[in-house]
Design a protein around this motif. Structure first.
Motif, short mmCIF file in Angstrom:
data_model
loop_
_atom_site.label_atom_id
_atom_site.label_comp_id
_atom_site.label_asym_id
_atom_site.label_seq_id
_atom_site.Cartn_x
_atom_site.Cartn_y
_atom_site.Cartn_z
N ASP A 78 -4.68 3.84 -12.13
CA ASP A 78 -3.27 4.07 -11.78
C ASP A 78 -3.08 4.27 -10.28
O ASP A 78 -2.04 4.77 -9.85
N ASP A 79 -4.10 3.90 -9.49
CA ASP A 79 -3.96 3.83 -8.03
C ASP A 79 -4.82 2.67 -7.54
O ASP A 79 -5.45 1.96 -8.32
N LEU A 80 -4.86 2.46 -6.23
CA LEU A 80 -5.55 1.29 -5.69
C LEU A 80 -7.07 1.42 -5.70
O LEU A 80 -7.77 0.47 -5.33
N GLU A 81 -7.58 2.56 -6.14
CA GLU A 81 -9.03 2.73 -6.23
C GLU A 81 -9.61 1.97 -7.43
O GLU A 81 -10.79 1.63 -7.44
N GLY A 82 -8.77 1.71 -8.43
CA GLY A 82 -9.27 1.10 -9.65
C GLY A 82 -9.19 -0.41 -9.65
O GLY A 82 -8.71 -1.05 -8.69
N GLU A 83 -9.67 -1.00 -10.73
CA GLU A 83 -9.62 -2.45 -10.90
C GLU A 83 -8.24 -2.87 -11.37
O GLU A 83 -7.61 -2.19 -12.18
N VAL A 84 -7.78 -4.01 -10.89
CA VAL A 84 -6.48 -4.54 -11.30
C VAL A 84 -6.62 -5.11 -12.71
O VAL A 84 -7.47 -5.96 -12.96
N ILE A 85 -5.79 -4.62 -13.63
CA ILE A 85 -5.84 -5.12 -15.00
C ILE A 85 -4.65 -6.01 -15.34
O ILE A 85 -4.66 -6.72 -16.34
N SER A 86 -3.62 -5.96 -14.50
CA SER A 86 -2.51 -6.92 -14.65
C SER A 86 -1.79 -7.04 -13.31
O SER A 86 -1.70 -6.08 -12.55
N SER A 87 -1.30 -8.24 -13.06
CA SER A 87 -0.58 -8.51 -11.81
C SER A 87 0.48 -9.57 -12.09
O SER A 87 0.16 -10.67 -12.50
N GLN A 88 1.74 -9.19 -11.89
CA GLN A 88 2.83 -10.12 -12.14
C GLN A 88 3.91 -9.94 -11.08
O GLN A 88 4.52 -8.86 -10.99
N PRO A 89 4.12 -10.94 -10.24
CA PRO A 89 5.16 -10.83 -9.20
C PRO A 89 6.50 -10.49 -9.82
O PRO A 89 6.85 -10.97 -10.90
N CYS A 90 7.26 -9.65 -9.13
CA CYS A 90 8.57 -9.25 -9.64
C CYS A 90 9.57 -9.23 -8.48
O CYS A 90 10.21 -8.20 -8.21
N ALA A 91 9.67 -10.37 -7.81
CA ALA A 91 10.53 -10.47 -6.63
C ALA A 91 12.00 -10.24 -6.96
O ALA A 91 12.80 -9.87 -6.09
N GLY A 92 12.38 -10.43 -8.22
CA GLY A 92 13.78 -10.25 -8.59
C GLY A 92 14.19 -8.81 -8.80
O GLY A 92 15.37 -8.51 -8.99
N LEU A 93 13.24 -7.90 -8.76
CA LEU A 93 13.54 -6.48 -8.98
C LEU A 93 14.33 -5.93 -7.81
O LEU A 93 14.03 -6.21 -6.65
N ASP A 94 15.36 -5.12 -8.10
CA ASP A 94 16.15 -4.55 -7.01
C ASP A 94 16.07 -3.03 -7.02
O ASP A 94 15.66 -2.40 -8.00
N LEU A 95 16.48 -2.44 -5.91
CA LEU A 95 16.37 -1.00 -5.73
C LEU A 95 17.22 -0.23 -6.74
O LEU A 95 16.83 0.84 -7.20
N MET A 96 18.39 -0.74 -7.08
CA MET A 96 19.26 -0.04 -8.03
C MET A 96 18.57 0.15 -9.37
O MET A 96 18.66 1.23 -9.98
N ALA A 97 17.86 -0.86 -9.83
CA ALA A 97 17.13 -0.74 -11.09
C ALA A 97 16.05 0.32 -11.00
O ALA A 97 15.82 1.08 -11.95
N VAL A 98 15.38 0.39 -9.84
CA VAL A 98 14.33 1.39 -9.64
C VAL A 98 14.92 2.79 -9.63
O VAL A 98 14.40 3.72 -10.26
N LYS A 99 16.03 2.98 -8.91
CA LYS A 99 16.66 4.29 -8.85
C LYS A 99 17.13 4.75 -10.23
O LYS A 99 16.99 5.92 -10.59
N THR A 100 17.68 3.82 -10.99
CA THR A 100 18.13 4.16 -12.33
C THR A 100 16.96 4.61 -13.20
O THR A 100 17.05 5.59 -13.95
#
Length: 290
Positions: A78-100
Motif C-alpha cells: 500500500d506504498d511505493l516500497e511494495g510490488e505493483v499488483i495492478s496499474s491502470q491509467p485513470c486520466a479521466g479522474l477529476d478532483l471533485m470525484a476525489v474530494k467527494t
C-alpha cells in the motif's frame, strides 16, 4: 538524562534504527519511541529518554500527516516500497470525484491495517509473516479521522493528490490511500508521507539526527521536559507533606476528580496519578521525594 527528543525521522530509516542511533549518540540505554513510522515516512518521531520511557503510555494519541496518494496504482504494501499488483491509467479522474470520496473517510471509520505492518496477530508481526509469504489480513479496527484537507492535485495518467490528515492513534494512512483507490475504482497507493505532529510534538520544533549530533558536540542539547507533552492532562499541586506521602505510594486527599492528572509539588513534576472520590492515587511516580 531524562525527557523527550522531538526527532525528525529521516527517509529510509526504521523507527528502531532511530532509537539505536539516539542511544549511541547519547550513550544512554533507556531510549524508546512513540508511534512507529514506516521507513518511507519522514517527520515527527517522539523519542523518550531515560525514565521518560515510562511516560510514553500517557502521551496524547492525536497525530497529523501530509500525504501524497497516487491513484491508478495498487501495491502489495500500500506504498511505493511494495510490488505493483495492478496499474491502470485513470486520466479521466477529476478532483471533485476525489474530494467527494474523501468525505467518507472523515469521522469514525472501519479500517483494515496493511498486511505489511507492525500489528501482531497470534504474537507475530504481520510484516514478518508477509515477508515469509504468509499474508494474513489484520482484524478490522475502528479509527478516527478528524479532518482531511486537499492541498494539491496533479492530473495525469496516474494522478496524485496531496492532503493534510489529522487523526487519532492507530490510523494507517497507507490504508486510507488503498481504500480511496477502492472507492474510486482506480486503485491507490501512498507515494509520500510526512508526519507533521504526534503525541504533543510538532515538526517545526523537531531535530534531525545531524542536529542532535551537532548540539551534543557543542554541549547545548537539552531534552524536552518530561511533562511538556502531557499538557492535555489536568494538573494538581501538592503540599510538601502530601507530595512525600504520594511519592511513597500512598493515596492523598484532593479536592478534584479528573481521572488521570499530572502531579506536582511546589516546584517540580512528580508523576502521573488518578483522581477519584477525592483521592489522588499514584499511577507512575516519576520523581520521588527522598
Amino acid at each position: 538524562m531524562q525527557g523527550f527528543l522531538n526527532l525528525n525521522k529521516p527517509l529510509d530509516w526504521t523507527s528502531h534504527d532511530c532509537v539505536a542511533r539516539v542511544r549511541k549518540l547519547l550513550r544512554l540505554k533507556r531510549v524508546g519511541h512513540a508511534g512507529t513510522l514506516d521507513p518511507l515516512a519522514t517527520g515527527v518521531l517522539p523519542i523518550a529518554l531515560g525514565k521518560a520511557t515510562r511516560l510514553l503510555q500517557y502521551l496524547p494519541g492525536e497525530k497529523a500527516y501530509q500525504a501524497t496518494v497516487r491513484l491508478g496504482v495498487q501495491t502489495t504494501t500500500d506504498d511505493l516500497e511494495g510490488e505493483v499488483i495492478s496499474s491502470q491509467p485513470c486520466a479521466g479522474l477529476d478532483l471533485m470525484a476525489v474530494k467527494t470520496a474523501l468525505d467518507g473517510f472523515v469521522g469514525k471509520i472501519e479500517q483494515i491495517p496493511p498486511s505489511f505492518s507492525a500489528i501482531q496477530v497470534e504474537g507475530k508481526r504481520l510484516y514478518d509473516l508477509a515477508r515469509k509469504g504468509e499474508v494474513i489480513q489484520a482484524p478490522t479496527r475502528t479509527v478516527e479521522v478528524l479532518a482531511i484537507e486537499v492541498l494539491e492535485w496533479r492530473d495525469g495518467d496516474f494522478p496524485e493528490v496531496d492532503m493534510a490528515i489529522a487523526c487519532g492513534a492507530g490510523t494507517y494512512i497507507r490504508a486510507i490511500a488503498r481504500d480511496l483507490g477502492i472507492v474510486l475504482n482506480t486503485g491507490g497507493t501512498l507515494a509520500a508521507l510526512t508526519r507533521t505532529a504526534s503525541s504533543g510534538f510538532n515538526l517545526p520544533d523537531s531535530l534531525t539526527l545531524d542536529d542532535l549530533a551537532s548540539q551534543l558536540e557543542t554541549g547545548i542539547f537539552q531534552p524536552v521536559s518530561p511533562d511538556t507533552p502531557l499538557q492535555h492532562l489536568p494538573s494538581v499541586s501538592l503540599s510538601t507533606a502530601s507530595a512525600k506521602k504520594w511519592c511513597q505510594g500512598q493515596q492523598v486527599a484532593v479536592d478534584i476528580n479528573f481521572g488521570l492528572v499530572r502531579v506536582y509539588d511546589e516546584s517540580r513534576f512528580l508523576g502521573i496519578g488518578t483522581s477519584q472520590d477525592n483521592l489522588l492515587i499514584p499511577q507512575m511516580v516519576f520523581e520521588p521525594i527522598s
